[in-house]
Scaffold this active site. Structure first.
Site, PDB file in Angstrom:
ATOM      1  N   TYR A   1     -16.374  15.990 -12.891  1.00 31.68           N
ATOM      2  CA  TYR A   1     -15.330  14.967 -12.799  1.00 31.68           C
ATOM      3  C   TYR A   1     -13.944  15.565 -12.550  1.00 31.68           C
ATOM      4  O   TYR A   1     -13.016  14.851 -12.194  1.00 31.68           O
ATOM      5  CB  TYR A   1     -15.284  14.121 -14.090  1.00 31.68           C
ATOM      6  CG  TYR A   1     -16.556  13.358 -14.393  1.00 31.68           C
ATOM      7  CD1 TYR A   1     -17.575  13.266 -13.452  1.00 31.68           C
ATOM      8  CD2 TYR A   1     -16.738  12.726 -15.611  1.00 31.68           C
ATOM      9  CE1 TYR A   1     -18.746  12.579 -13.723  1.00 31.68           C
ATOM     10  CE2 TYR A   1     -17.908  12.035 -15.896  1.00 31.68           C
ATOM     11  CZ  TYR A   1     -18.912  11.969 -14.950  1.00 31.68           C
ATOM     12  OH  TYR A   1     -20.068  11.284 -15.220  1.00 31.68           O
TER      13      TYR A   1
ATOM     14  N   LYS B   1     -29.355  21.697 -17.127  1.00 35.65           N
ATOM     15  CA  LYS B   1     -30.347  21.672 -16.042  1.00 35.65           C
ATOM     16  C   LYS B   1     -30.472  23.111 -15.544  1.00 35.65           C
ATOM     17  O   LYS B   1     -30.249  23.421 -14.369  1.00 35.65           O
ATOM     18  CB  LYS B   1     -29.844  20.708 -14.949  1.00 35.65           C
ATOM     19  CG  LYS B   1     -30.850  20.380 -13.884  1.00 35.65           C
ATOM     20  CD  LYS B   1     -31.978  19.490 -14.361  1.00 35.65           C
ATOM     21  CE  LYS B   1     -32.990  19.265 -13.252  1.00 35.65           C
ATOM     22  NZ  LYS B   1     -34.262  18.698 -13.736  1.00 35.65           N
TER      23      LYS B   1
ATOM     24  N   ASP C   1     -33.280  16.006 -18.147  1.00 40.98           N
ATOM     25  CA  ASP C   1     -34.256  14.941 -17.852  1.00 40.98           C
ATOM     26  C   ASP C   1     -35.192  14.740 -19.040  1.00 40.98           C
ATOM     27  O   ASP C   1     -35.521  13.605 -19.413  1.00 40.98           O
ATOM     28  CB  ASP C   1     -35.038  15.220 -16.556  1.00 40.98           C
ATOM     29  CG  ASP C   1     -35.349  16.691 -16.334  1.00 40.98           C
ATOM     30  OD1 ASP C   1     -34.846  17.530 -17.101  1.00 40.98           O
ATOM     31  OD2 ASP C   1     -36.103  17.014 -15.401  1.00 40.98           O
TER      32      ASP C   1
ATOM     33  N   ASP D   1     -21.798  12.002 -20.471  1.00 39.63           N
ATOM     34  CA  ASP D   1     -21.392  10.640 -20.139  1.00 39.63           C
ATOM     35  C   ASP D   1     -22.626   9.735 -20.128  1.00 39.63           C
ATOM     36  O   ASP D   1     -22.659   8.661 -20.752  1.00 39.63           O
ATOM     37  CB  ASP D   1     -20.724  10.681 -18.749  1.00 39.63           C
ATOM     38  CG  ASP D   1     -20.057   9.384 -18.363  1.00 39.63           C
ATOM     39  OD1 ASP D   1     -20.025   8.459 -19.193  1.00 39.63           O
ATOM     40  OD2 ASP D   1     -19.558   9.291 -17.219  1.00 39.63           O
TER      41      ASP D   1
ATOM     42  N   ASP E   1     -24.151   7.043 -23.433  1.00 40.77           N
ATOM     43  CA  ASP E   1     -24.369   5.598 -23.260  1.00 40.77           C
ATOM     44  C   ASP E   1     -25.823   5.233 -23.570  1.00 40.77           C
ATOM     45  O   ASP E   1     -26.097   4.196 -24.168  1.00 40.77           O
ATOM     46  CB  ASP E   1     -24.027   5.164 -21.833  1.00 40.77           C
ATOM     47  CG  ASP E   1     -22.565   4.744 -21.719  1.00 40.77           C
ATOM     48  OD1 ASP E   1     -21.805   5.021 -22.668  1.00 40.77           O
ATOM     49  OD2 ASP E   1     -22.186   4.157 -20.696  1.00 40.77           O
TER      50      ASP E   1
END
Ligand code: NAD
Length: 364
Positions: free
Chosen positions: A147, A196, A228, A252, A256
């Site tokens: 980001y 990852k 994952d 992020d 959620d």
């Protein structure tokens, strides 16, 4: 002890929920003989109305003089509020990004806790939740990664191409990893680093640096998990987690997911911390303009954010435990705001919920 606390009442339901959290803090101050000096800070829509800007130098300067800042939510209805006719850099949300940046808030903490009394709201099956439920916290890096990396969209030989850059250096990783391990030391002493690393170089650096930091905390169990797999494990067996440590974008998404799994948005607190003990504490939900001014919002997420502030910025663990127990007690006693109400429980207003929690704190 004496502390200076900044209060950002914010927009929508913000003023109502912050008032209830302040009531709770006052009860804590009385019970444990602390003095909290409050200072009101403007941010978001309220700041635009008063000054024309979503964040001013004065707010940043005053926040820097505080031990911690507690915030309601900011923002309005994007379809009807005049704030959203301003250019993006002058809208309420720009104030929040601006204050996080100005105060160097690089560590975002998002707990996901299942209250036994609210099990019915949890979308997971009973056999997954088990008797003990789950209680985890996601520690997300907030100021680096995808980001904040260089980005551009360009035309290469007639083909439109977009590039985002995911970059981390070892110092950025080390400081958030230390934070995660310190938090684990105050909890169940387990850190799961999520990445990852089977594909990304940046993830392999995360593994290397966090493994080094882990050696400084021999009491803490340390493990790595691919993102994952973590996304699956959060719905398959969330009980296995204590502290999940991860980079900005993975955090992020996972935070959620974790909050959805608890099933009740009005209950979830959050914190953003910098390199000192300073932090900005706020509920995970927004400013809920649809119910603003009606005294029906659930103030618990903000009250639990105040408890996090007591624990992580003011180092008042016993007081934080006391507030969290009081919240559990009111739920066990059957008090519910409209958003978590179910038949057989007692519906209370926003201020009614604040009063009930305060009364329990004063009682013990
Ligand atoms: P929201 O979280 O404000 O509301 C979503 C739904 O949940 C609404 O129906 C609302 O009534 C309900 N809700 C939220 N909090 C509640 C509470 N404490 N008690 C009872 N019900 C509650 O999300 P939204 O509607 O998408 O956003 C509204 C505004 O909030 C927007 O301007 C958005 O940008 C802003 N926002 C701010 C923050 C922040 O300040 N950090 C975070 C998210 C959204």
């Amino acid at each position: 002890m004496e502390f200076k606390i900044g209060l950002i009442h914010g927009d929508g339901i913000g003023p109502e929920i912050v008032n209830e959290a302040q009531k709770v803090l006052d009860a804590v101050a009385g019970k444990y003989h602390h003095t909290f000096h409050y200072t009101n800070l403007l941010l978001g829509g309220a700041s635009i109305d008063a000054t024309g800007l979503p964040l001013t130098e004065e707010t940043v300067a005053e926040a820097r003089t505080c031990d911690a800042v507690l915030m309601g939510s900011i923002g309005g209805d994007a379809k009807t509020s005049p704030w959203y006719r301003l250019e993006p850099s002058k809208r309420p949300e720009a104030g929040l990004l601006g204050i996080r940046k100005a105060l160097g808030l690089f560590a975002n903490l998002r707990p996901a806790y299942l209250y036994n009394e609210l099990r019915d709201a949890c979308p997971l099956k009973d056999e997954i939740i088990g008797d003990e439920g789950f209680n985890l916290i996601i520690v997300r890096e907030l100021t680096g990664g995808l980001y904040f990396g260089a980005r551009e969209t360009k035309n290469i030989d007639g083909v439109e191409t977009a590039v985002d850059t995911l970059s981390y250096n070892e110092n950025e990783i080390r400081r958030i990893a230390k934070r995660a391990f310190e938090i684990a030391m105050k909890r169940n002493k387990k850190v799961t680093e999520v990445d990852k690393a089977n594909v990304l170089d940046s993830s392999r650096l995360w593994r290397k640096v966090t493994a080094e930091v882990a050696k400084e905390y021999p009491e803490v169990t340390y493990e790595n998990m691919l993102v994952d797999n973590c996304a699956m494990q959060l719905v398959r067996d969330p009980k296995q987690f204590d502290v999940i440590l991860t980079e900005n974008m993975f955090g992020d998404i996972l935070s959620d997911e974790a909050s959805m799994v608890t099933g009740s948005i009005g209950m979830l607190s959050s914190a953003s911390l910098n390199e000192t003990s300073f932090g900005l504490y706020e509920p995970s939900h927004g400013s809920a303009p649809d119910i603003a001014g009606k005294n029906i919002a659930n103030p618990i997420a903000t009250i639990l954010s105040a408890a996090m502030m007591l624990r992580y910025s003011l180092n008042l663990d016993e007081e934080a435990d006391d507030v969290e127990s009081a919240v559990e007690r009111v739920l066990a006693d059957g008090y519910r705001t409209g958003d978590i109400y179910s038949e057989g429980t007692t519906k209370v207003t926003c201020s009614g919920m604040g009063d009930a929690i305060t009364a329990i704190l004063k009682e013990a």
